[in-house]
Design an enzyme around this catalytic site. Structure first.
Site, mmCIF file in Angstrom:
data_model
loop_
_atom_site.group_PDB
_atom_site.id
_atom_site.type_symbol
_atom_site.label_atom_id
_atom_site.label_comp_id
_atom_site.label_asym_id
_atom_site.label_seq_id
_atom_site.Cartn_x
_atom_site.Cartn_y
_atom_site.Cartn_z
ATOM 1 N N LYS A 77 41.582 55.686 44.677
ATOM 2 C CA LYS A 77 41.515 54.546 43.767
ATOM 3 C C LYS A 77 40.166 54.531 43.048
ATOM 4 C CE LYS A 77 42.216 49.480 44.067
ATOM 5 N NZ LYS A 77 42.522 48.393 45.021
ATOM 6 N N SER B 281 46.276 45.462 44.037
ATOM 7 C CA SER B 281 45.607 46.128 42.927
ATOM 8 C C SER B 281 45.649 47.655 43.011
ATOM 9 C CB SER B 281 44.155 45.679 42.860
ATOM 10 O OG SER B 281 43.439 46.065 44.030
ATOM 11 N N SER C 19 46.278 44.067 48.541
ATOM 12 C CA SER C 19 46.200 45.131 47.536
ATOM 13 C C SER C 19 46.651 46.498 48.029
ATOM 14 C CB SER C 19 44.776 45.235 46.976
ATOM 15 O OG SER C 19 44.480 44.099 46.202
#
Length: 362
Positions: A102, A192, A216
């Site tokens: 990420k 996210s 997330s």
């Protein structure tokens, strides 16, 4: 370079000597299987990395344009080439395995670490986050940085799931259609860690790393049919990860299977002097050791089964008949594996009895 067809993008091809070729389907291959073929020599790290890069070109940059990979590592093929003669082992269990991280996790290479923000478009970290260093030490090929909800969704209340000003909108691979009026996915990719999840679900990498403060990891894993683990704070180092909450932030795996997630935890769960929370860490020697086909036997699983109960999860509630059928089928899976399904009203009665018993004993 010849533009890959969809069939080409679904395969990684490696020559074995001059006599044979072996192909590996990437669209639905779990990381554990990828490791097996790398260990056997049937596919090289270079061919595997090239196969994933071709799929990214075909499905993330072209085709449905999933937009899950914010930036590719320009050195990925070079790194993979150096690992062609290194097989996965106890010392390097991920040797040659392409993994995305990420884009709020620092990498000390040519890739910026941006959290998806235009404000950090050219920001480069001085070094790797601890989780990235551990992946590299284990032999992983850092394939690139995954798109995300900007700054892990701490900027605005109504930020669309999977949207960032730098990376744009991540699409759910199972339903990539966008609503015409706002450009928001009809089916959200989850946030996210949206890019991390979509990339694994679409077969663009063997596994990925996301982060969670509150949902997330869990939300995008659910939206994309994946397995994740939201580790206890202190199990995995937070050093080098853009923070939100000191008491909640953690990185975690995004994988196709429970075994894959356990294998990544084996690599990532380590004490780190840069993160004091890890000093209290207690972990097994091998997270895969207790994985068994009968692991669900006797497990008690509570189900909010009464749709008129106002205390039920608001997402369960009064489901339409079609959804009830899906939920019934889903609940039957662990039941068939030996789990004991406890309806909510029964669970409440059991808790009441237990509370009364404890009170009487006190």
């Amino acid at each position: 370079m010849k533009k890959p067809t969809r069939r080409d993008a679904g395969r990684a091809t490696a020559a074995i000597g001059a006599k044979a070729q072996t192909t590996l389907a990437l669209e639905n291959t779990p990381m554990s299987d990828v490791i097996q073929v790398l260990a056997s020599g049937r596919v090289s790290a270079s061919a595997l990395t090239k196969g994933y890069l071709d799929r990214i070109e075909a499905y993330d940059r072209d085709g449905p344009k999933l937009n899950s990979v914010r930036e590719l590592n320009a050195d990925a093929l070079r790194i993979a080439g150096k690992l062609d003669d290194t097989k996965p082992s106890v010392e390097q269990p991920l040797a040659g395995v392409p993994i995305l991280v990420k884009d709020n996790i620092a990498t000390g290479d040519k890739q910026p670490t941006t959290a998806g923000s235009l404000a950090l478009e050219d920001a480069r970290a001085r070094g790797d986050a601890v989780v990235v260093r551990l992946l590299r030490d284990a032999g992983a090929v850092i394939l690139g940085k995954a798109n995300l909800t900007e700054f892990a969704n701490i900027l605005a209340i109504d930020m669309p799931s999977g949207y960032s000003s730098l990376g744009g909108q991540v699409k759910n691979p199972y339903a990539p259609t966008l609503m015409d009026d706002r450009g928001i996915p009809v089916v959200l990719p989850g946030g996210s860690s949206s890019g991390s999840a979509v990339a694994v679900a679409a077969g663009l990498c063997a596994a990925s790393i996301g982060t969670e403060t509150s949902g997330s990891l869990l939300n995008p894993a659910s939206q994309n049919g994946l397995v994740t683990v939201k580790p206890t704070v202190g199990l995995i180092s937070r050093a080098g990860i853009l923070p939100i909450s000191h008491s909640q932030d953690t990185a975690g795996p995004m994988t196709r299977t429970v075994r894959d997630a356990a294998m990544l935890l084996n690599v990532l769960a380590a004490k780190d002097p840069l993160d004091p929370a890890t000093q209290r860490q207690r972990r097994p020697a091998d997270y895969t050791a207790d994985l068994a086909h009968d692991a669900m036997k006797g497990a008690r699983i509570g189900v909010p089964s009464d749709p008129v109960d106002p205390l039920n999860d608001c997402y369960y509630g009064k489901l339409p008949p079609g959804w009830v059928k899906v939920m019934t089928q889903a609940i039957k899976v662990p039941e068939d594996l030996g789990a004991i399904i406890v309806p909510r009203q029964h669970a409440d009665a059991w808790l009441d009895r237990r509370a009364g018993h404890d009170h009487g004993r006190a």
